[in-house]
Motif scaffolding. Structure first.
Motif, short mmCIF file in Angstrom:
data_model
loop_
_atom_site.label_atom_id
_atom_site.label_comp_id
_atom_site.label_asym_id
_atom_site.label_seq_id
_atom_site.Cartn_x
_atom_site.Cartn_y
_atom_site.Cartn_z
N GLY A 1 -7.83 -6.81 -4.20
CA GLY A 1 -8.95 -7.05 -3.30
C GLY A 1 -8.75 -8.33 -2.50
N LYS B 1 -5.83 -9.85 -1.93
CA LYS B 1 -4.67 -9.68 -1.06
C LYS B 1 -5.02 -8.86 0.17
CE LYS B 1 -0.23 -9.34 -2.58
NZ LYS B 1 0.85 -8.58 -3.23
N LEU B 2 -5.71 -7.73 -0.08
CA LEU B 2 -6.06 -6.85 1.03
C LEU B 2 -6.93 -7.55 2.05
CD1 LEU B 2 -6.85 -3.59 -0.93
CD2 LEU B 2 -5.11 -3.84 0.82
N ASN B 3 -7.82 -8.44 1.57
CA ASN B 3 -8.72 -9.11 2.48
C ASN B 3 -8.12 -10.37 3.07
OD1 ASN B 3 -11.55 -7.80 2.52
ND2 ASN B 3 -10.85 -7.61 0.42
N ARG C 1 -9.91 -4.32 -11.38
CA ARG C 1 -9.70 -4.51 -9.95
C ARG C 1 -11.03 -4.63 -9.21
NH1 ARG C 1 -6.45 0.34 -7.32
NH2 ARG C 1 -8.44 1.38 -7.62
N ALA C 2 -12.00 -3.78 -9.66
CA ALA C 2 -13.32 -3.81 -9.01
C ALA C 2 -14.09 -5.06 -9.41
CB ALA C 2 -14.10 -2.56 -9.38
N PHE D 1 -13.69 -9.40 -7.74
CA PHE D 1 -14.50 -10.07 -6.73
C PHE D 1 -15.86 -10.52 -7.27
CE2 PHE D 1 -12.23 -8.36 -2.85
CZ PHE D 1 -12.03 -9.60 -2.31
N LEU E 1 -12.43 -1.86 -1.77
CA LEU E 1 -12.25 -3.28 -2.06
C LEU E 1 -12.48 -4.13 -0.80
CD1 LEU E 1 -9.05 -3.01 -4.24
CD2 LEU E 1 -11.29 -3.71 -5.04
N ALA F 1 -11.11 -3.52 2.30
CA ALA F 1 -9.98 -3.62 3.22
C ALA F 1 -10.34 -2.99 4.56
CB ALA F 1 -8.76 -2.90 2.64
N GLU G 1 -5.42 -3.20 7.16
CA GLU G 1 -4.99 -3.67 5.84
C GLU G 1 -4.62 -2.50 4.94
OE1 GLU G 1 -7.68 -7.75 5.93
OE2 GLU G 1 -8.51 -5.91 5.12
N ASN H 1 -0.90 -2.39 3.57
CA ASN H 1 -0.78 -2.69 2.14
C ASN H 1 -0.72 -1.47 1.24
OD1 ASN H 1 -1.06 -5.73 1.82
ND2 ASN H 1 -2.72 -5.24 3.20
#
Lengths: 260, 283
Positions: A116, A118-120, A169-170, A173, B179, B181, B185, B189
Motif C-alpha cells: 500500500g 509502495k503503490l501510493n 496488507r490491508a 495503513f 490499497l 493505488a 500505479e 506495480n
C-alpha cells in the motif's frame, strides 16, 4: 419501508438509501440504509446474488472502477460523505480483503505487506518499513511463521497464510474499517478457524464488515448481522437476537435452511 | 473401425511429410554450405570480406550478421515503446471499448500488408523524406530499413503483449486499487510486473521476425557488403544479401550464400525457441 433498524450511536459507517445497479435498469442493491458500529464485527449474509458483495464494494467505492455501474445514495465514514473524499484516500482508510487470497505474486512477503505504501508512492525509511511489516504481520499472527522468510514470494505460503498476509496488507495503513468479502470461502476448516479468531482479536482496534454465505460463521463471530435478500436489507440487528428470534419471515426461513 | 484406421494413417502420413520436408531443408542447407565451411573454416563467421573476383574469391558473413543484428535491434528499440503503449491501450485502458476494437483491427491489418508493399512505401515515401531531412544522401541504409522493419513487427509484439496483459487476473488489480493505488500505479506495480515475462517473450518473437525479413529490407538497405559504420550507413543483412545475389551465384559463392542462410536459420530458430519457452513458463 418497515424494516427493523438497530439504533447505533456514533457509527463508523452510515449508509443512506443506497442503490446500486449494474445495468442501469435493475437494482442489485435497493434502498439500503444502515449504520455500522465501531469496533465490532458486522456480518452481511444472504443467498448468492442477494447483493451482499455489491453493498460491501460500495463502501470503498470499488464500483468506481466500472463506469457502467450506477450507485446512488450516501455513505458516511465517521460522519464524512465518502463521495467528497478522493477514492484513493478513502481506500487507505477502508481496507479490503477478497474472497480468494490474492497476494501480489511478483512481490515478496515483506513487499506485500507494505504494498500500500509502495503503490501510493510513500517513501519510508527502512526502520519505519520494518516496523510496519513486523507490526502488521504480528497483528495477523503470521510474524512467527514467516519472520525468517520475508524475502520469499507471498505465493509460497499456504492458502490460510496467504489470506492472513492479505489481511496484514490491508492493516498496514491502520484503516478505520476492514471489509472482508467471504474471506474464508476458499479455505479449509482449520485455516478458517484461525481467520475467525483473528477477526475477533482485530475488532478491538478496527471496525469489521464481513460478507459471508456461512450462517454459522456469522453466528460465531459477529456482533451485528444484516440479512439481505434480492437486493434488499431485510433485517438488521444484534446477531444473538436475529438468530434466536428473527423478526422477518424471510430471515427465519433463511436461517432455518428453507432456502439459500 | 476401418475409417478409424484410415484417419490414423492419413494423420500419420501428413505429419511424416512435414517432418521429411523440414529435415530435407536442413539437410540441403547443411549440404550446400559444406564447401564454404570447408574452404574458410570457422573464419567464415567472423570475417567481413566479400570478394567474388575469380581466382581470389574470399567470403565472410560478418558484415551481414552485423547488418542483420543492427537493423533488427534498432527496429526492436523503435517498436518497443509503440507496441507496449498500444498493448496497454487495447488490453487495459480501453479494454472492451469500441475504440480498442478499432485499434486492434488496425494493428492486425498492419500484419497483413505484404512485405513488398512495405518496401514500396519505404522506397517512395520514407526514403525521399530521409533525403529531404539531410540524414543520408540517397536515403538508403540501416536507419530507413530499420524504421520500416519496426513498423512491420509492431503488430506481432502488440497482439501478443495485449493478450498477456489481458490475462493478468482482475483480483490482483482490484487488490491494488483497494490499497488506494491509481491506475498508473496499478499498471506499473502490478500489471507490468505480472505480465513481464510474457511481454518480454512477445518482443523476442517480434525480433525473430525482424531477423528474417527480406523483401522490404533488400529494397531499402543499400546493399553494401560491409559492416555498417553508422546508423545512416548502407549495409546488407543476411536475408538481403541472399536475395540480391543468389541469381548470379554458383560454386563457392553459392555455397557461401547457403551457409549464410543456414546461419540465419539457426539464429532465428534459437530466438523463436527462447521466446516460446518463456511464454510456456509464463502461462
Amino acid at each position: 419501508m418497515d424494516k427493523p433498524i438497530v439504533d447505533i450511536k456514533d457509527p463508523v459507517l452510515r449508509i443512506e438509501n443506497l442503490h446500486v445497479s449494474y445495468d442501469g435498469i435493475k437494482n442489485s442493491v435497493t434502498d439500503v440504509s444502515a449504520s455500522v458500529k465501531k469496533h465490532a464485527i458486522t456480518a452481511i449474509m444472504g443467498p448468492s446474488g442477494c447483493g451482499k458483495s455489491t453493498l460491501l464494494r460500495a463502501i470503498n467505492r470499488m464500483h468506481d472502477l466500472y463506469p457502467q455501474i450506477k450507485t446512488t445514495g450516501k455513505i458516511f465514514l465517521n460522519g464524512d460523505d465518502i463521495s467528497s473524499i478522493s477514492n484513493i484516500v478513502l481506500r487507505r482508510k477502508i481496507g479490503m480483503v477478497f474472497q480468494r487470497p490474492n497476494p501480489f505474486p511478483t512481490m515478496s512477503i515483506y513487499d506485500n505487506v507494505i504494498a500500500g505504501y509502495k503503490l501510493n508512492g510513500f517513501s519510508l525509511k527502512k526502520h519505519e518499513r520494518d516496523e510496519i511489516v513486523e507490526k502488521s504481520l504480528t497483528d495477523v499472527s503470521l510474524w512467527n511463521e514467516v519472520k525468517d522468510a520475508l524475502n520469499k514470494k507471498g505465493t509460497f505460503l499456504s492458502g490460510g497464510q496467504q489470506q492472513r498476509l492479505c489481511i496484514a496488507r490491508a492493516l498496514a495503513f491502520q484503516p478505520d474499517v476492514i471489509l472482508l468479502d467471504e474471506p474464508t470461502s476458499a479455505l479449509d476448516p482449520i485455516a478458517t478457524a484461525k481467520i475467525e479468531d483473528l477477526l475477533l482479536e482485530l475488532k478491538d482496534k478496527y471496525s469489521i464488515v464481513l460478507v459471508t454465505h456461512n450462517m454459522a460463521q456469522a453466528a460465531r463471530i459477529s456482533n451485528f448481522s444484516m440479512f439481505m435478500y434480492l437486493g434488499e436489507l431485510v433485517e438488521y440487528g444484534r446477531t444473538k437476537d436475529m438468530f434466536t428470534k428473527p423478526v422477518d419471515k424471510r430471515t427465519e426461513e433463511y436461517l432455518t435452511g428453507k432456502f439459500g | 473401425m476401418k475409417s478409424e484406421k484410415l484417419t490414423k494413417v492419413i494423420l500419420f502420413l501428413s505429419s511424416l511429410t512435414i517432418l521429411l520436408v523440414a529435415s530435407g531443408m536442413i539437410y540441403s542447407l547443411a549440404g550446400g554450405s559444406v564447401l564454404a565451411f570447408k574452404t574458410f573454416g570457422i573464419k567464415f563467421i567472423y570475417t567481413s570480406v566479400w570478394n567474388p573476383t575469380e581466382g581470389s574469391e574470399n567470403y565472410g558473413a560478418l558484415a551481414f550478421i552485423a547488418g542483420t543484428i543492427i537493423t533488427s535491434v534498432f527496429a526492436l528499440l523503435v517498436c518497443l515503446p509503440l507496441a507496449l503503449s498500444t498493448a496497454l491501450f487495447i488490453g487495459e485502458y480501453y479494454r472492451d471499448k469500441p475504440v480498442s476494437r478499432i485499434v486492434g483491427t488496425m494493428v492486425d491489418l498492419l500484419a497483413g500488408i505484404p512485405s513488398i508493399v512495405y518496401g514500396l512505401w519505404g522506397f517512395y515515401v520514407l526514403r525521399p523524406l530521409i533525403v529531404d531531412l539531410g540524414l543520408s544522401p540517397q536515403g538508403y541504409g540501416i536507419f530507413t530499413s530499420g524504421i520500416v522493419l519496426a513498423i512491420m513487427i509492431i503488430p506481432y509484439a502488440t497482439s501478443i503483449s495485449t493478450e498477456i496483459i489481458k490475462m493478468v487476473p482482475n483480483d490482483l488489480k482490484e487488490a491494488a486499487y483497494s490499497l488506494g493505488a491509481t491506475r498508473l500505479e496499478v499498471i506499473t506495480n502490478v500489471l507490468i510486473p505480472n505480465a513481464r515475462s510474457g511481454i518480454f517473450a512477445s518482443f523476442i518473437l517480434a525480433f525473430g521476425r525482424a531477423l528474417g525479413e527480406t523483401m522490404a529490407v533488400t529494397m531499402l538497405i543499400g546493399n553494401a557488403n560491409v559492416v555498417p559504420e553508422s546508423l545512416f550507413a548502407t549495409g546488407n543483412t543476411m536475408a538481403s544479401v541472399i536475395a540480391n545475389q543468389f541469381g548470379e551465384a554458383d560454386g563457392l559463392k553459392l555455397s557461401s550464400l547457403i551457409a549464410i542462410g543456414l546461419l540465419l536459420f539457426i539464429i532465428t530458430a534459437l530466438i523463436n525457441a527462447a521466446g516460446k519457452f518463456i511464454i510456456k513458463r509464463f502461462s
